[in-house]
Write a protein that holds these residues in place. Structure first.
Motif, PDB file in Angstrom:
ATOM      1  N   UNK A  18       0.926  -6.846  11.260  1.00 21.54           N
ATOM      2  CA  UNK A  18       2.241  -6.940  11.897  1.00 21.54           C
ATOM      3  C   UNK A  18       3.392  -6.732  10.927  1.00 21.54           C
ATOM      4  N   UNK A  19       3.076  -6.445   9.694  1.00 23.35           N
ATOM      5  CA  UNK A  19       4.126  -6.198   8.701  1.00 23.35           C
ATOM      6  C   UNK A  19       3.842  -4.913   7.953  1.00 23.35           C
ATOM      7  N   UNK A  20       4.914  -4.238   7.538  1.00 24.31           N
ATOM      8  CA  UNK A  20       4.767  -3.043   6.715  1.00 24.31           C
ATOM      9  C   UNK A  20       5.584  -3.235   5.441  1.00 24.31           C
ATOM     10  N   UNK A  21       5.029  -2.746   4.359  1.00 23.49           N
ATOM     11  CA  UNK A  21       5.757  -2.826   3.090  1.00 23.49           C
ATOM     12  C   UNK A  21       6.845  -1.767   3.069  1.00 23.49           C
ATOM     13  N   UNK A  22       7.896  -2.064   2.321  1.00 23.71           N
ATOM     14  CA  UNK A  22       8.996  -1.123   2.162  1.00 23.71           C
ATOM     15  C   UNK A  22       9.118  -0.865   0.660  1.00 23.71           C
ATOM     16  N   UNK A  23       8.467   0.173   0.210  1.00 18.18           N
ATOM     17  CA  UNK A  23       8.393   0.396  -1.239  1.00 18.18           C
ATOM     18  C   UNK A  23       8.177   1.869  -1.512  1.00 18.18           C
ATOM     19  N   UNK A  24       8.223   2.209  -2.796  1.00 20.45           N
ATOM     20  CA  UNK A  24       7.918   3.581  -3.187  1.00 20.45           C
ATOM     21  C   UNK A  24       6.406   3.673  -3.329  1.00 20.45           C
ATOM     22  N   UNK A  25       5.740   4.446  -2.470  1.00 19.81           N
ATOM     23  CA  UNK A  25       4.270   4.459  -2.494  1.00 19.81           C
ATOM     24  C   UNK A  25       3.700   4.887  -3.845  1.00 19.81           C
ATOM     25  N   UNK A  26       4.312   5.880  -4.466  1.00 21.76           N
ATOM     26  CA  UNK A  26       3.823   6.341  -5.768  1.00 21.76           C
ATOM     27  C   UNK A  26       3.914   5.234  -6.808  1.00 21.76           C
ATOM     28  N   UNK A  27       5.065   4.579  -6.809  1.00 18.82           N
ATOM     29  CA  UNK A  27       5.266   3.540  -7.813  1.00 18.82           C
ATOM     30  C   UNK A  27       4.351   2.345  -7.558  1.00 18.82           C
ATOM     31  N   UNK A  28       4.194   1.977  -6.277  1.00 18.56           N
ATOM     32  CA  UNK A  28       3.306   0.852  -5.975  1.00 18.56           C
ATOM     33  C   UNK A  28       1.870   1.211  -6.365  1.00 18.56           C
ATOM     34  N   UNK A  29       1.481   2.466  -6.164  1.00 19.96           N
ATOM     35  CA  UNK A  29       0.157   2.926  -6.598  1.00 19.96           C
ATOM     36  C   UNK A  29      -0.034   2.703  -8.092  1.00 19.96           C
ATOM     37  N   UNK A  30       0.976   3.083  -8.846  1.00 19.94           N
ATOM     38  CA  UNK A  30       0.897   2.904 -10.303  1.00 19.94           C
ATOM     39  C   UNK A  30       0.688   1.445 -10.653  1.00 19.94           C
ATOM     40  N   UNK A  31       1.439   0.562  -9.966  1.00 19.44           N
ATOM     41  CA  UNK A  31       1.356  -0.874 -10.241  1.00 19.44           C
ATOM     42  C   UNK A  31      -0.034  -1.389  -9.876  1.00 19.44           C
ATOM     43  N   UNK A  32      -0.484  -1.050  -8.663  1.00 20.20           N
ATOM     44  CA  UNK A  32      -1.783  -1.553  -8.202  1.00 20.20           C
ATOM     45  C   UNK A  32      -2.908  -1.053  -9.106  1.00 20.20           C
ATOM     46  N   UNK A  33      -2.792   0.192  -9.494  1.00 27.33           N
ATOM     47  CA  UNK A  33      -3.837   0.771 -10.345  1.00 27.33           C
ATOM     48  C   UNK A  33      -3.905   0.021 -11.678  1.00 27.33           C
ATOM     49  N   UNK A  34      -2.741  -0.233 -12.274  1.00 21.47           N
ATOM     50  CA  UNK A  34      -2.712  -0.918 -13.570  1.00 21.47           C
ATOM     51  C   UNK A  34      -3.317  -2.314 -13.448  1.00 21.47           C
ATOM     52  N   UNK A  35      -3.007  -3.016 -12.355  1.00 16.74           N
ATOM     53  CA  UNK A  35      -3.467  -4.396 -12.235  1.00 16.74           C
ATOM     54  C   UNK A  35      -4.952  -4.456 -11.888  1.00 16.74           C
ATOM     55  N   UNK A  36      -5.373  -3.563 -11.002  1.00 11.91           N
ATOM     56  CA  UNK A  36      -6.808  -3.532 -10.674  1.00 11.91           C
ATOM     57  C   UNK A  36      -7.618  -3.102 -11.900  1.00 11.91           C
ATOM     58  N   UNK A  37      -7.083  -2.134 -12.630  1.00 11.24           N
ATOM     59  CA  UNK A  37      -7.762  -1.660 -13.832  1.00 11.24           C
ATOM     60  C   UNK A  37      -7.894  -2.796 -14.856  1.00 11.24           C
ATOM     61  N   UNK A  38      -6.798  -3.554 -15.016  1.00  9.47           N
ATOM     62  CA  UNK A  38      -6.826  -4.725 -15.900  1.00  9.47           C
ATOM     63  C   UNK A  38      -7.883  -5.724 -15.453  1.00  9.47           C
ATOM     64  N   UNK A  39      -7.933  -5.954 -14.133  1.00  7.95           N
ATOM     65  CA  UNK A  39      -8.853  -6.958 -13.600  1.00  7.95           C
ATOM     66  C   UNK A  39     -10.298  -6.566 -13.912  1.00  7.95           C
ATOM     67  N   UNK A  40     -10.593  -5.263 -13.820  1.00 10.82           N
ATOM     68  CA  UNK A  40     -11.955  -4.807 -14.103  1.00 10.82           C
ATOM     69  C   UNK A  40     -12.237  -4.908 -15.602  1.00 10.82           C
ATOM     70  N   UNK A  41     -11.299  -4.424 -16.405  1.00  7.14           N
ATOM     71  CA  UNK A  41     -11.514  -4.384 -17.849  1.00  7.14           C
ATOM     72  C   UNK A  41     -11.601  -5.772 -18.462  1.00  7.14           C
ATOM     73  N   UNK A  42     -10.586  -6.584 -18.161  1.00  6.05           N
ATOM     74  CA  UNK A  42     -10.492  -7.864 -18.870  1.00  6.05           C
ATOM     75  C   UNK A  42     -11.173  -8.999 -18.118  1.00  6.05           C
ATOM     76  N   UNK A  43     -11.596  -8.712 -16.868  1.00 11.20           N
ATOM     77  CA  UNK A  43     -12.311  -9.745 -16.125  1.00 11.20           C
ATOM     78  C   UNK A  43     -13.802  -9.713 -16.445  1.00 11.20           C
ATOM     79  N   UNK A  44     -14.206  -8.839 -17.371  1.00 11.88           N
ATOM     80  CA  UNK A  44     -15.616  -8.763 -17.741  1.00 11.88           C
ATOM     81  C   UNK A  44     -16.481  -8.315 -16.573  1.00 11.88           C
ATOM     82  N   UNK A  45     -15.933  -7.451 -15.736  1.00  9.67           N
ATOM     83  CA  UNK A  45     -16.628  -6.898 -14.564  1.00  9.67           C
ATOM     84  C   UNK A  45     -17.095  -7.986 -13.602  1.00  9.67           C
TER      85      UNK A  45
END
Lengths: 244, 500
Positions: free
Chosen positions: B379-406
Motif C-alpha cells: 500500500x506504499x510506494x517509495x519516492x526516490x531515485x531508483x538508480x541511486x537507491x540501487x547503488x545504496x542497496x547494492x553496497x549494503x547487501x554486498x557488505x552484509x555478504x562480505x562482512x557477515x561471513x556469509x
C-alpha cells in the motif's frame, strides 16, 4: 519515411542504426537486436553514421556518447537538424551527470553503460511506440495557468517553470496526445513503466497525484488533470482563469 | 538697531552666557562689563564723517571770529547772529550733501553684498552690473569672474560625476582605463587624455610651452598602491588653475578606486574561471575513464550472457556478476566526485521498494547465502531515485555478504505512516560492528578494523549515506542486538498507493 517502411507498427521490422566506436559492442548489440527481429545497421563513428543517413533513414538511432572526432551529442544534434528521428544515447554517464540535461534536449532517451539488454529493448520499444503520439514540439497552452513544453520536460505553472521527471513527462505526453479524452490507467502504466517489471496501477496513481501537485494551482481542485475514477485520467484545457 | 548694552530685565541673576540670543548684560556676579560692538553702518559713519568734515571748519572759523571780535563789544552780537545763521546753513547743506554722497557711495556696496549673497546661495547665473571705471566696477568685475569660475567648475564637476557614473563597473581594468580616459577627455574638455596603467615614473613630465597644448597629469593610486597615471592635453587657450587640477585629482581618486575594484574583481573572476575549467576538466576526465572502463565491461557482460544463453555455465554467471561489480565501483567513484562538488541530483520516481531489494540481491550473485525478504510496505510506494537507491542497496547487501561471513541476510521493508518514510533494514548474522568502528564506518576511505585493507573501496557506506541524504532520506547503523550481526537501515520518503 524515405525507405517507405510503414513504421513501428507495420509489417517490416523497425530499422535501427547503432553508432559506437567499440567494434565488440557493435557486434554484440547488433546480434542481440537482430535476435529480437530488428533490422540493424552499424556505424563506427559520426561521419559514417551521417553517410548512412544520407542513403536512408532508420526508425531509430542508438548513439554512443563518447566517440573520437564527433561525440554523441554533436552527432545527435546533426541528426536532429536533418530529421526528427528518435535517438537513444548509450553512455557511461548517468542521470545525475551534468551533461544528462544536454542529452535530454536532443535524445529521446538514454541508457547507461554497461546496458542491460532487456532494459534497452524495453526503451527501444517505448521510444518507437511514442512515435504514434502526436505531441507538438512547441508549447502546448492548456489555460491561463498551465502550459506544457514536453520536449523540454517542463511545465509552466502560473508563470513559473516546473521541471518534470522523465516518467512524468511521458505520462503527460500520452495524455496530451489524447487531449480531452480519457486515457486508461493501463495505457499510462505501459507508457510510463515499459521497462519496469513489477509496476502496477498504483505507480500511476501516485505519480499523477505528484504531477497534480506540480502542475495544478490548487491540487485539491484540479482544473487540468482529472481523474476518471476506476478508469484512468484526462488532460483538459481550462479557459476561465482560476478564481473568476 | 539695538546696539546699546541692555541689562537682562527680569532675570538679573541669570549668568551672562546662558542665553546666546539675549543682549549681553553687565554681569552682576562677575562685575566684568560685556559689550557688543557699537557697529554703526558704513553709510551712517560716512554721513557723520562728511558732516563733521564740512561743519568743523565753519565752526572753527566762527570760534576764531568770535574770539577776535569778542573784545570789541556790542558789534559782536550782530556778527554773532550772522555767524550763527551761516553755521546753521552750512550744517544743513553739509548734512544734505553728506547724506547724498554717503548713499551714492554705499549703493554699490549694497549691490555687491546682495550679489555675494546670491552667489553663496547658489545662483551663479546673474551677474553684477556696476558701470563706470572705478574701484567698485573693478570689484564687480572680479566678483563676476568668481561667479563665472564657480559656475564653470560646477559644470565640470557635474560632467565629471556623469563621467564617473557612466563607467561600467565589473569591466576589466584595461577596458575601464580606456573608458575612463575618454570620459576624462570629455569632462575636462581636453584634446586627448589617456589613463596609463604603468608606473608614473616611466611617463616623463612634459614642459609647458606657451601657445602650445597644455599638458596635464594626475597620478592614480588606491590603497597605498600606485596604479598608473592620467595624462592629457588642453587647448592652448584654456586656463588650467589650481582648482582644475584639484578636480582632475579628485577624478583620479575615483577612477583609482574603480580600477582597484576592477583589478580585484578580475582576479576573482579569473580564479573562478580557472576553477570552473579545472572542475570541467576533472569531470571530463572522470567521464572518459568511466566510459573507457564501462564500454569493455558492456562487451564482456554481453558476450557472457550470449554464451550463457547458448550453453548455461556457472562460470559465465560469475563473469557477468564480476563485470557488474566492477562497473558499480566505477560508478561509485563518479558519485564521490559528485558528492564532493555538490552536484548530486536525484530524480525522484515512484516505485515499490521490496522488489528492488530482491532484484539487487539477485544481481549480487550470492546464491549460497540464505536470504529472506519481509515486505511490510504493502500500500506504499517509495519516492526516490531508483538508480541511486540501487547503488545504496547494492553496497549494503554486498557488505552484509562480505562482512557477515556469509551468514543469512535478512531484509525488512516497513513503512512509518507518521513520518511518511519507508525503511529498508538489512541485517546479517555475523560478528557485527565493533564499538570502535561504529563512528568511523561512514567516513570516506574507512573500513572496519578487522577488515583487510585490500578489499573494497572504503567508499560504500560514505557514498550510500550521502545518496540517501540527497533523496531526503537517511542511512543508519542499527544498535547492536544479540540476535543479529550488523544491521543497516535505509529510509526514503514514501507515498500511500491510493487512486486519486
Amino acid at each position: 519515411m524515405l525507405h517507405g517502411g510503414p513504421g513501428p507498427y507495420g509489417v517490416t521490422a523497425p530499422r535501427i542504426l547503432i553508432v559506437d566506436d567499440d567494434p565488440n559492442l557493435l557486434v554484440i548489440l547488433a546480434e542481440q537486436l537482430k535476435a529480437d527481429g530488428y533490422e540493424v545497421q552499424t556505424a563506427r563513428d559520426g561521419e559514417e553514421a551521417l553517410r548512412r543517413l544520407a542513403q536512408s533513414w532508420p526508425d531509430l538511432l542508438i548513439i554512443d556518447m563518447l566517440m573520437p572526432r564527433m561525440d554523441g551529442l554533436t552527432l545527435a544534434r546533426e541528426v536532429k537538424a536533418r530529421a526528427d528521428l528518435p535517438i537513444i544515447v548509450l553512455s557511461a554517464i548517468d542521470t545525475a551527470d551534468s551533461k544528462a540535461d544536454l542529452l535530454e534536449e536532443v535524445a529521446e532517451d538514454y541508457v547507461t553503460k554497461p546496458y542491460h539488454y532487456p532494459e534497452l529493448r524495453a526503451r527501444i520499444q517505448r521510444v518507437l511506440r511514442r512515435l504514434g503520439d502526436r505531441v507538438p514540439r512547441q508549447r502546448l497552452n492548456l489555460g491561463p495557468n498551465l502550459a506544457l513544453e514536453l520536449h523540454r520536460r517542463e511545465a509552466i505553472v502560473g508563470g513559473n517553470v516546473v521541471s518534470l521527471t522523465p516518467t512524468e513527462s511521458r505520462l503527460l505526453y500520452a495524455l496530451a496526445a489524447n487531449l480531452g479524452q480519457t486515457v486508461t490507467t493501463e495505457t499510462l502504466l505501459a507508457r510510463g513503466w515499459a521497462d519496469t517489471e513489477d509496476a502496477d496501477p498504483s505507480y500511476v496513481w501516485v505519480t499523477m497525484r505528484r504531477l497534480r501537485q506540480k502542475v495544478e494551482i490548487d491540487p485539491n481542485k484540479p482544473l487540468h488533470l482529472l481523474t476518471v475514477r476506476g478508469i484512468g485520467y484526462r488532460l483538459v484545457g481550462a479557459s476561465a482563469p482560476v478564481g473568476s | 538697531m539695538s546696539t546699546e548694552p541692555a541689562p537682562a530685565a527680569g532675570s538679573p541673576a541669570a549668568p551672562a552666557p546662558a542665553t546666546e540670543a539675549a543682549p549681553a548684560p553687565e554681569s552682576e556676579l562677575t562685575g566684568v562689563p560685556v559689550y557688543r560692538s557699537a557697529g554703526l553702518g558704513f553709510r551712517t559713519r560716512l554721513t557723520l564723517g562728511l558732516i563733521v568734515a564740512a561743519v568743523l571748519p565753519v565752526l572753527g572759523f566762527g570760534v576764531v571770529v568770535l574770539l577776535a571780535t569778542g573784545a570789541s563789544g556790542d558789534a559782536s552780537s550782530n556778527l554773532m547772529r550772522v555767524l550763527l545763521f551761516a553755521v546753521a546753513v552750512a550744517v544743513v547743506f553739509a548734512v544734505l550733501l553728506a547724506a547724498y554722497l554717503a548713499a551714492d557711495l554705499a549703493a554699490p556696496l549694497r549691490a555687491i553684498e546682495r550679489s555675494v549673497e546670491r552667489v553663496s546661495a547658489g545662483d551663479l547665473a546673474t551677474r553684477l552690473e556696476l558701470p563706470g571705471d572705478d574701484e567698485f566696477s573693478r570689484l564687480a568685475e572680479s566678483h563676476n569672474r568668481l561667479a563665472a569660475n564657480l559656475e564653470r567648475r560646477n559644470r565640470e564637476l557635474r560632467r565629471i560625476l556623469n563621467a564617473l557614473e557612466a563607467i561600467t563597473l565589473h569591466e576589466r581594468p584595461e577596458v575601464l582605463a580606456i573608458q575612463a580616459g575618454a570620459r576624462a577627455r570629455e569632462a575636462f574638455g581636453m584634446i586627448d587624455c589617456e589613463i596609463l596603467l604603468v608606473d608614473p615614473r616611466q611617463i616623463p613630465f612634459e614642459e609647458v610651452v606657451p601657445g602650445e597644448a597644455v599638458p596635464v597629469r594626475a597620478e592614480l593610486s588606491a590603497a597605498g598602491q600606485v596604479l598608473g597615471v592620467a595624462v592629457g592635453h588642453l587647448p592652448a587657450t584654456r586656463r588650467w588653475e589650481r582648482a582644475d587640477q584639484d578636480l582632475l585629482e579628485l577624478f583620479a581618486i575615483e577612477i583609482s578606486a574603480a580600477l582597484r575594484n576592477a583589478q580585484l574583481y578580475a582576479r576573482v573572476e579569473d580564479q573562478n574561471r580557472r576553477l570552473v575549467a579545472l572542475d570541467e576538466a576533472k569531470d571530463d576526465f572522470l567521464r572518459g575513464v568511466s566510459h573507457n572502463l564501462q564500454t569493455p565491461l558492456a562487451s564482456i557482460r554481453g558476450y557472457a550472457q550470449q554464451l550463457a544463453a547458448e550453453a548455461p555455465d556457472r562460470r559465465l554467471g560469475i563473469i557477468t556478476e564480476q563485470a557488474d561489480r566492477l562497473s558499480r565501483m566505477v560508478r561509485q567513484l563518479l558519485t564521490v566526485n559528485r558528492i564532493e562538488s555538490g552536484s548530486l541530483r536525484p530524480r525522484l520516481e515512484v516505485f515499490a521498494p521490496a522488489p528492488r531489494v530482491r532484484r539487487t540481491w539477485e544481481a549480487l550473485g550470492a546464491g549460497d547465502v540464505p536470504f529472506s525478504l519481509d515486505d511490510r510496505s504493502a500500500g506504499w510506494l517509495a519516492l526516490a531515485d531508483p538508480d541511486q537507491l540501487d547503488q545504496v542497496l547494492w553496497a549494503i547487501l554486498d557488505n552484509a555478504v562480505r562482512y557477515g561471513g556469509r551468514t543469512a541476510v535478512d531484509a525488512l521493508v516497513a513503512v512509518d505512516a507518521g513520518t511518511g518514510l519507508v525503511s529498508i533494514t538489512i541485517a546479517d548474522h555475523g560478528a557485527g560492528v565493533g564499538d570502535d568502528d561504529r563512528d568511523r564506518l561512514f567516513l570516506r576511505y574507512e573500513r572496519g578494523a578487522e577488515r583487510p585493507s585490500g578489499e573494497g573501496s572504503g567508499l560504500g557506506l560514505y557514498v550510500s549515506r550521502e545518496l540517501c541524504r540527497a533523496m531526503s532520506g537517511e542511512l543508519v547503523l542499527e544498535p547492536a542486538a544479540p540476535d543479529r550481526g550488523a544491521a543497516f537501515t535505509v529510509s526514503v520518503p514514501a507515498e500511500a498507493a491510493e487512486e486519486s
